[in-house]
Design a protein around this motif. Structure first.
Motif, mmCIF file in Angstrom:
data_model
loop_
_atom_site.group_PDB
_atom_site.id
_atom_site.type_symbol
_atom_site.label_atom_id
_atom_site.label_comp_id
_atom_site.label_asym_id
_atom_site.label_seq_id
_atom_site.Cartn_x
_atom_site.Cartn_y
_atom_site.Cartn_z
ATOM 1 N N ASP A 51 34.588 65.204 -38.901
ATOM 2 C CA ASP A 51 35.221 65.544 -37.620
ATOM 3 C C ASP A 51 36.180 66.737 -37.768
ATOM 4 O O ASP A 51 36.364 67.510 -36.815
ATOM 5 N N ALA A 52 36.789 66.875 -38.945
ATOM 6 C CA ALA A 52 37.743 67.965 -39.163
ATOM 7 C C ALA A 52 37.064 69.267 -39.581
ATOM 8 O O ALA A 52 37.722 70.298 -39.681
ATOM 9 N N SER A 53 35.765 69.227 -39.815
ATOM 10 C CA SER A 53 35.050 70.396 -40.321
ATOM 11 C C SER A 53 34.456 71.235 -39.197
ATOM 12 O O SER A 53 34.367 70.794 -38.054
ATOM 13 N N VAL A 54 34.052 72.447 -39.569
ATOM 14 C CA VAL A 54 33.324 73.336 -38.657
ATOM 15 C C VAL A 54 32.098 73.855 -39.397
ATOM 16 O O VAL A 54 31.963 73.701 -40.611
ATOM 17 N N ASP A 55 31.187 74.472 -38.667
ATOM 18 C CA ASP A 55 29.971 75.014 -39.276
ATOM 19 C C ASP A 55 30.302 75.866 -40.499
ATOM 20 O O ASP A 55 31.222 76.691 -40.468
ATOM 21 N N GLU A 68 30.789 52.666 -43.939
ATOM 22 C CA GLU A 68 30.894 53.308 -42.627
ATOM 23 C C GLU A 68 29.532 53.795 -42.168
ATOM 24 O O GLU A 68 28.566 53.805 -42.932
ATOM 25 N N ASN A 69 29.475 54.174 -40.921
ATOM 26 C CA ASN A 69 28.272 54.743 -40.307
ATOM 27 C C ASN A 69 28.669 56.114 -39.794
ATOM 28 O O ASN A 69 29.605 56.237 -39.001
ATOM 29 N N ILE A 70 27.969 57.150 -40.249
ATOM 30 C CA ILE A 70 28.436 58.504 -39.972
ATOM 31 C C ILE A 70 27.428 59.283 -39.135
ATOM 32 O O ILE A 70 26.244 58.974 -39.095
ATOM 33 N N ASP A 71 27.940 60.334 -38.472
ATOM 34 C CA ASP A 71 27.127 61.200 -37.628
ATOM 35 C C ASP A 71 27.575 62.639 -37.874
ATOM 36 O O ASP A 71 28.774 62.941 -37.818
ATOM 37 N N PHE A 72 26.615 63.529 -38.154
ATOM 38 C CA PHE A 72 26.943 64.933 -38.369
ATOM 39 C C PHE A 72 27.466 65.609 -37.098
ATOM 40 O O PHE A 72 28.083 66.665 -37.168
ATOM 41 N N ASN A 73 27.197 65.028 -35.945
ATOM 42 C CA ASN A 73 27.706 65.545 -34.667
ATOM 43 C C ASN A 73 27.352 67.010 -34.437
ATOM 44 O O ASN A 73 28.156 67.794 -33.911
ATOM 45 N N GLY A 74 26.151 67.398 -34.828
ATOM 46 C CA GLY A 74 25.677 68.751 -34.556
ATOM 47 C C GLY A 74 26.232 69.818 -35.470
ATOM 48 O O GLY A 74 25.997 71.012 -35.230
ATOM 49 N N LYS A 75 26.936 69.453 -36.535
ATOM 50 C CA LYS A 75 27.597 70.431 -37.391
ATOM 51 C C LYS A 75 26.717 70.818 -38.582
ATOM 52 O O LYS A 75 26.173 69.952 -39.273
ATOM 53 N N ASN A 76 26.609 72.116 -38.815
ATOM 54 C CA ASN A 76 25.861 72.625 -39.960
ATOM 55 C C ASN A 76 26.812 72.757 -41.148
ATOM 56 O O ASN A 76 27.354 73.825 -41.442
ATOM 57 N N ILE A 77 27.022 71.637 -41.818
ATOM 58 C CA ILE A 77 27.947 71.562 -42.949
ATOM 59 C C ILE A 77 27.214 71.005 -44.161
ATOM 60 O O ILE A 77 26.129 70.425 -44.042
ATOM 61 N N ASN A 106 18.629 73.750 -41.061
ATOM 62 C CA ASN A 106 18.542 73.548 -42.509
ATOM 63 C C ASN A 106 19.891 73.721 -43.198
ATOM 64 O O ASN A 106 20.078 73.283 -44.346
ATOM 65 N N ALA A 107 20.850 74.361 -42.509
ATOM 66 C CA ALA A 107 22.187 74.562 -43.088
ATOM 67 C C ALA A 107 23.024 73.282 -43.079
ATOM 68 O O ALA A 107 24.096 73.245 -43.692
ATOM 69 N N ALA A 108 22.562 72.250 -42.399
ATOM 70 C CA ALA A 108 23.213 70.943 -42.458
ATOM 71 C C ALA A 108 22.615 70.191 -43.636
ATOM 72 O O ALA A 108 21.436 69.844 -43.627
ATOM 73 N N VAL A 109 23.438 69.942 -44.652
ATOM 74 C CA VAL A 109 22.924 69.399 -45.911
ATOM 75 C C VAL A 109 23.597 68.066 -46.220
ATOM 76 O O VAL A 109 24.835 67.956 -46.205
ATOM 77 N N LEU A 110 22.777 67.063 -46.510
ATOM 78 C CA LEU A 110 23.242 65.764 -47.001
ATOM 79 C C LEU A 110 22.791 65.658 -48.445
ATOM 80 O O LEU A 110 21.587 65.650 -48.724
ATOM 81 N N ILE A 137 16.939 61.094 -38.311
ATOM 82 C CA ILE A 137 16.918 62.514 -37.960
ATOM 83 C C ILE A 137 16.171 62.656 -36.647
ATOM 84 O O ILE A 137 15.031 62.211 -36.525
ATOM 85 N N SER A 138 16.799 63.274 -35.652
ATOM 86 C CA SER A 138 16.155 63.457 -34.364
ATOM 87 C C SER A 138 16.416 64.870 -33.859
ATOM 88 O O SER A 138 17.569 65.320 -33.790
ATOM 89 N N LEU A 139 15.337 65.587 -33.521
ATOM 90 C CA LEU A 139 15.426 66.920 -32.935
ATOM 91 C C LEU A 139 16.301 67.842 -33.782
ATOM 92 O O LEU A 139 17.041 68.685 -33.257
ATOM 93 N N SER A 140 16.239 67.696 -35.076
ATOM 94 C CA SER A 140 17.073 68.453 -36.002
ATOM 95 C C SER A 140 16.278 68.780 -37.258
ATOM 96 O O SER A 140 15.257 68.153 -37.543
ATOM 97 N N GLU A 141 16.765 69.761 -38.019
ATOM 98 C CA GLU A 141 16.072 70.223 -39.216
ATOM 99 C C GLU A 141 17.024 70.292 -40.419
ATOM 100 O O GLU A 141 17.196 71.338 -41.027
ATOM 101 N N PRO A 142 17.650 69.190 -40.774
ATOM 102 C CA PRO A 142 18.610 69.221 -41.880
ATOM 103 C C PRO A 142 17.919 69.331 -43.229
ATOM 104 O O PRO A 142 16.687 69.238 -43.332
#
Length: 206
Positions: A51-55, A68-77, A106-110, A137-142
């Motif tokens: 939540d504190a991060s940005v792209d 915990e259960n986490i969500d990238f929330n659209g962030k490419n981190i 693809n810039a969102a990396v786990l 993963i839905s409608l995304s390309e991580p």
């Protein structure tokens, strides 16, 4: 060179961590300290970092078990664990453990985690099948790299769930490398008055 920040998440520790981080943040303009209200036992700490991060940011997670259960929330981190065998995100059987569903690229990396113990209420994919589990993963390309997705044992569980658009010809291309999907189990049953009997495959659901 590029500018950057380091964000430390303190999950309510009582051992002097708050004082040390505040002093470091006062000295170094690139350091930010984020303090949880209380010690949640490694709960919510990773999401607080997201939540504190940005792209373009990197969120580094120390070895340990985080319930915990986490969500990238659209962030490419880049969300990076210390080591996939010792850095564990445990969903507590409450929901999908990791959701990446906000159009991430693809810039969102786990990277570098064990993902386990997903569950909770199954939800419908575009194909109409109820699922839940480890990573959604839905409608995304991580990019998924160096992961273990295991022991997601629940009603309608799958280790890794991926879905694209319900209509049209758009093809999504997530990058998946060095990912082990093992020992996930699916069962039929009833949750919140809804019955689930058509148990799909437990490894990868596309």
């Amino acid at each position: 060179g590029e500018s950057w920040d380091i964000v430390f998440v303190n999950d309510g520790s009582t051992d002097g961590t708050r004082r040390v981080l505040n002093e470091l943040a006062d000295r170094e303009s690139c350091v930010r300290a984020l303090h949880m209200r209380r010690n949640f036992g490694s709960t919510q700490a990773i999401q607080a970092g997201i939540d504190a991060s940005v792209d373009g940011d990197t969120v580094m997670v120390a070895a340990g078990t985080y319930t915990e259960n986490i969500d990238f929330n659209g962030k490419n981190i880049l969300l990076k664990g210390a080591d996939k065998t010792t850095t564990i995100i445990d969903g507590g059987g409450n929901d999908v453990v990791v959701k990446i569903q906000g159009g991430e690229t693809n810039a969102a990396v786990l990277q570098g985690f064990t993902i386990r113990n997903g569950g909770g209420n199954p939800f419908n994919t575009n194909g109409g099948r109820g699922v839940t589990g480890g990573v959604f993963i839905s409608l995304s390309e991580p990019t998924l790299n160096d992961l273990i997705i295991k022991e997601n044992d629940c009603i309608m569980c799958s280790g890794l769930i991926m879905q694209g658009p319900s209509t049209g010809t758009t093809t999504l291309k997530p990058i998946i490398k060095d990912v082990q999907v093992v020992d996930n189990k699916c069962s039929a049953g009833e949750i919140s008055g809804s019955s689930f009997s058509d148990c799909a495959g437990t490894g990868v659901h596309i």
